[in-house]
Structure formats: C-alpha cells, structure tokens
Design a protein around this motif. Structure first.
Motif, PDB file in Angstrom:
ATOM      1  N   HIS A   1      -2.728 -46.040 -55.576  1.00  0.00           N
ATOM      2  CA  HIS A   1      -1.879 -45.075 -56.521  1.00  0.00           C
ATOM      3  C   HIS A   1      -0.574 -45.719 -56.167  1.00  0.00           C
ATOM      4  O   HIS A   1       0.111 -45.658 -57.481  1.00  0.00           O
ATOM      5  CB  HIS A   1      -1.915 -43.778 -55.755  1.00  0.00           C
ATOM      6  CG  HIS A   1      -3.151 -42.945 -56.308  1.00  0.00           C
ATOM      7  ND1 HIS A   1      -4.270 -43.061 -55.538  1.00  0.00           N
ATOM      8  CD2 HIS A   1      -3.272 -41.976 -57.081  1.00  0.00           C
ATOM      9  CE1 HIS A   1      -5.174 -42.242 -56.160  1.00  0.00           C
ATOM     10  NE2 HIS A   1      -4.569 -41.560 -56.960  1.00  0.00           N
TER      11      HIS A   1
ATOM     12  N   PHE B   1       0.949 -36.439 -62.933  1.00  0.00           N
ATOM     13  CA  PHE B   1       2.511 -36.798 -62.863  1.00  0.00           C
ATOM     14  C   PHE B   1       3.199 -35.740 -62.644  1.00  0.00           C
ATOM     15  O   PHE B   1       3.270 -34.706 -63.600  1.00  0.00           O
ATOM     16  CB  PHE B   1       2.703 -37.734 -64.003  1.00  0.00           C
ATOM     17  CG  PHE B   1       4.261 -38.466 -63.642  1.00  0.00           C
ATOM     18  CD1 PHE B   1       4.280 -39.779 -63.241  1.00  0.00           C
ATOM     19  CD2 PHE B   1       5.292 -37.611 -64.046  1.00  0.00           C
ATOM     20  CE1 PHE B   1       5.509 -40.385 -62.928  1.00  0.00           C
ATOM     21  CE2 PHE B   1       6.633 -38.349 -63.889  1.00  0.00           C
ATOM     22  CZ  PHE B   1       6.708 -39.431 -63.190  1.00  0.00           C
TER      23      PHE B   1
ATOM     24  N   SER C   1       9.855 -37.838 -58.426  1.00  0.00           N
ATOM     25  CA  SER C   1       8.747 -37.573 -59.569  1.00  0.00           C
ATOM     26  C   SER C   1       7.972 -38.718 -59.345  1.00  0.00           C
ATOM     27  O   SER C   1       8.447 -39.828 -59.024  1.00  0.00           O
ATOM     28  CB  SER C   1       9.730 -37.935 -60.996  1.00  0.00           C
ATOM     29  OG  SER C   1      10.667 -36.771 -61.143  1.00  0.00           O
ATOM     30  N   GLY C   2       6.757 -38.487 -59.365  1.00  0.00           N
ATOM     31  CA  GLY C   2       5.899 -39.471 -59.227  1.00  0.00           C
ATOM     32  C   GLY C   2       4.446 -39.112 -59.366  1.00  0.00           C
ATOM     33  O   GLY C   2       4.015 -37.969 -59.832  1.00  0.00           O
ATOM     34  N   LEU C   3       3.253 -39.738 -58.996  1.00  0.00           N
ATOM     35  CA  LEU C   3       1.795 -39.636 -59.151  1.00  0.00           C
ATOM     36  C   LEU C   3       1.573 -38.594 -57.651  1.00  0.00           C
ATOM     37  O   LEU C   3       1.951 -39.244 -56.838  1.00  0.00           O
ATOM     38  CB  LEU C   3       1.146 -40.767 -59.003  1.00  0.00           C
ATOM     39  CG  LEU C   3       1.491 -41.853 -60.252  1.00  0.00           C
ATOM     40  CD1 LEU C   3       0.341 -42.982 -60.324  1.00  0.00           C
ATOM     41  CD2 LEU C   3       0.930 -41.006 -61.295  1.00  0.00           C
TER      42      LEU C   3
ATOM     43  N   LYS D   1       9.836 -37.726 -66.838  1.00  0.00           N
ATOM     44  CA  LYS D   1       8.499 -37.126 -67.166  1.00  0.00           C
ATOM     45  C   LYS D   1       7.685 -38.479 -67.835  1.00  0.00           C
ATOM     46  O   LYS D   1       8.335 -39.205 -68.503  1.00  0.00           O
ATOM     47  CB  LYS D   1       8.494 -35.874 -68.156  1.00  0.00           C
ATOM     48  CG  LYS D   1       9.256 -34.598 -67.657  1.00  0.00           C
ATOM     49  CD  LYS D   1       9.288 -33.415 -68.687  1.00  0.00           C
ATOM     50  CE  LYS D   1       9.907 -32.275 -68.300  1.00  0.00           C
ATOM     51  NZ  LYS D   1       9.789 -31.380 -69.392  1.00  0.00           N
TER      52      LYS D   1
ATOM     53  N   GLY E   1       6.736 -41.747 -55.396  1.00  0.00           N
ATOM     54  CA  GLY E   1       7.791 -41.807 -56.643  1.00  0.00           C
ATOM     55  C   GLY E   1       9.064 -41.956 -56.350  1.00  0.00           C
ATOM     56  O   GLY E   1       9.610 -42.830 -55.165  1.00  0.00           O
TER      57      GLY E   1
ATOM     58  N   PHE F   1       1.392 -46.231 -59.824  1.00  0.00           N
ATOM     59  CA  PHE F   1       2.730 -46.054 -60.039  1.00  0.00           C
ATOM     60  C   PHE F   1       3.873 -47.153 -60.331  1.00  0.00           C
ATOM     61  O   PHE F   1       4.534 -47.042 -61.341  1.00  0.00           O
ATOM     62  CB  PHE F   1       3.348 -45.242 -58.927  1.00  0.00           C
ATOM     63  CG  PHE F   1       4.823 -44.720 -58.944  1.00  0.00           C
ATOM     64  CD1 PHE F   1       5.067 -43.591 -60.182  1.00  0.00           C
ATOM     65  CD2 PHE F   1       5.918 -45.089 -58.360  1.00  0.00           C
ATOM     66  CE1 PHE F   1       6.090 -43.059 -60.152  1.00  0.00           C
ATOM     67  CE2 PHE F   1       7.102 -44.621 -58.696  1.00  0.00           C
ATOM     68  CZ  PHE F   1       7.256 -43.431 -59.390  1.00  0.00           C
TER      69      PHE F   1
END
Length: 291
Positions: free
Chosen positions: A165, A212, A145-147, A206, A200, A169
């Motif tokens: 970025h 994202f 999970s991440g940008l 979430k 991520g 994050f």
C-alpha cells in the motif's frame, strides 16, 4: 566505546561463540563492563534480555545444523551446550512450534536469520534505567489524506501488505511533491488484532480511487520517540521501549482510537529517521515533561 558500537560488537562476538557456554558475565567481562550496566544497555538497545537473545541465536544455529548435517539430537544438544536433549527439544518447540525430530524426519521450511540489525535511537538514563529517549508533546489536530486499508496481525502478512500500500500510494504522488508522510494505526475493535491503517500526507486533497480518504487526527497527548530503521523489522524493540517508558515514567496508555502515528519528514523516503507517537493519559508529571 559508543553504546551501539558496543552492542554491535557484542552481537558479532555472541554469533562467533554461540556454540560455547556463553554467560552474561562472560560477555560483559570480555568488553570490560559490569554485568549490571551491560545487561541494562543490551536490553534497552535490543529490546530483549541477554539470555533470551543468546537462546534465540543458539536455536537459529540448531536449525542450520539440522539442515546441513546428519547429526542426531544428542550431538546437537552437546554442540550447543544445552543441558539435556529434552531441554533442547522444549526450547526448540517453544520457539519454532515443532520439535527438532520433526524437522529432521519431515523437513519444514524454517528460514534461519542473520544477526539482527541494530535499531538506532537516542537513549537516556533515568535513575539508572536506560531507556529510549522520549518527549511528551501535545499533538495538535491535523488532516491526513491517503489510502486506508486493514491488516489483521493474526492472519495477514502485514509487513507485505503495508509495503504494497505504501508503494501504491507513492506511485500516485508527484515525485517533486515535498511533504511529510504519515502511517497511522487505529484499532478497529477493543482487544482485536485487526487495525485500520492510513498512509498519507498532511493535507486535504481528493483522488477518485477506492479507499482514498481524508481523516482528521484529533488533539492528543503523545509520547514521542525517534528511530532509524524499518518499522516492520523492530516490533520487539518498540514494544520493549514503550513498556519501559510507561513503567519508568508512571504514565498510562491513552484511550484514543489511534494506537500509533509514524511521521517521516519526506513521504518519498520511508527509510529515513522518523518520529513515532503513542497516545498517553495526562498525569501530574506531564507539565514537567512537556517538550
């Protein structure tokens, strides 16, 4: 002498003598090594051949001389031991995309560089070839999970873009959160210079933010390498390591959508040693090489 100490001393020696007629044999003899072993070691560690490296440092010195003196092309040619002014001009233009005369008459912002940092990683000897140490592993699927963002290597200042970025994050995370961090590169289209990148952590969560996402990394057969240093400063070394790995082990690049995975033990420390995973095709040697 430790291999990295040897090459580090070599880089200083080359820099201090770059205006002399340096040869591979000269430097190898100075450090009491055979030129064949020395060249294999230099190429393995630096990711560039000795003569190409020396040429790059001569041209770097040429930029300094043009910017800091009123010397003409012939004087600089002689000072840096190029055979002729035309040979110097050809090499300079190939490297910097303009001629020395153009730099003299229309000063352009060319930044000179310091001695490059050494990219430290374990090495291994395979039948006389020195390569970055590697293992072949079956990477099991996991979620990150991440940008997500895109970089175009032909257009963007992708170093700056990835750094921005990453900082964005990290600002979203609890500083106390302990988790491995991942930077995953995926090719958007075949033969494209544009890549999708996600930075991520390996868990599903979430955040109500644009771009994202949670993505699933599939099971992949990967070549794994270990590095210390900034990924964005070591493209030449990475390309050389991977090319030599494929040649020596007779492996082939995998056909996965994912091009490369960078894994850090701690997402809050992106300057620590890390693992680099690159997909490969399975062949009959894989069972012997699996870690």
């Amino acid at each position: 002498m430790d291999p990295y100490e040897l090459i580090e001393a070599s880089l200083k020696f080359i820099e201090n003598n770059v205006e002399e007629p340096l040869s591979l044999n000269d430097v190898a003899q100075y450090f009491n090594y055979s030129k064949f072993y020395y060249h294999r070691l230099f190429t393995a560690i630096m990711g560039i051949r000795f003569n190409d490296y020396v040429l790059s440092r001569r041209l770097n010195r040429a930029v300094k001389l043009i910017q800091m003196t009123d010397w003409n092309i012939t004087t600089i040619t002689n000072q840096l031991n190029f055979s002729t002014p035309s040979a110097f001009t050809r090499a300079f233009k190939k490297y910097y995309h303009l001629t020395p005369s153009e730099l003299i008459t229309k000063p352009t912002e060319i930044m000179t560089t310091d001695i490059p940092p050494l990219i430290r990683r374990p090495l291994k000897n395979i039948n006389g070839d020195i390569v970055s140490n590697f293992s072949i592993i079956q990477l099991e699927s996991f979620k990150v999970s991440g940008l997500v963002f895109q970089v175009d290597l032909a257009v963007d200042d992708y170093r700056l873009k990835i750094t921005q970025h990453a900082n964005q994050f990290l600002a979203l995370l609890d500083p106390k959160l302990q988790s491995p961090g991942y930077v995953i590169f995926s090719e958007c289209m075949p033969q494209s210079t544009t890549f999708n990148v996600i930075i991520g952590i390996d868990r599903e969560f979430k955040l109500d933010l644009p771009y994202f996402f949670t993505v699933e990394v599939p099971d992949l057969l990967m070549a794994s390498f270990n590095y210390t240093g900034n990924l964005l400063e070591m493209e030449t070394v990475l390309q050389s390591d991977y090319a030599r790995f494929l040649k020596i082990t007779k492996q082939e690049s995998g056909n996965a959508d994912i091009n490369m995975i960078q894994r850090f033990d701690n997402i809050h420390d992106l300057y620590q040693p890390y693992q680099l995973f690159v997909p490969i095709k399975a062949n009959e040697l894989d069972m012997e090489l699996l870690a």
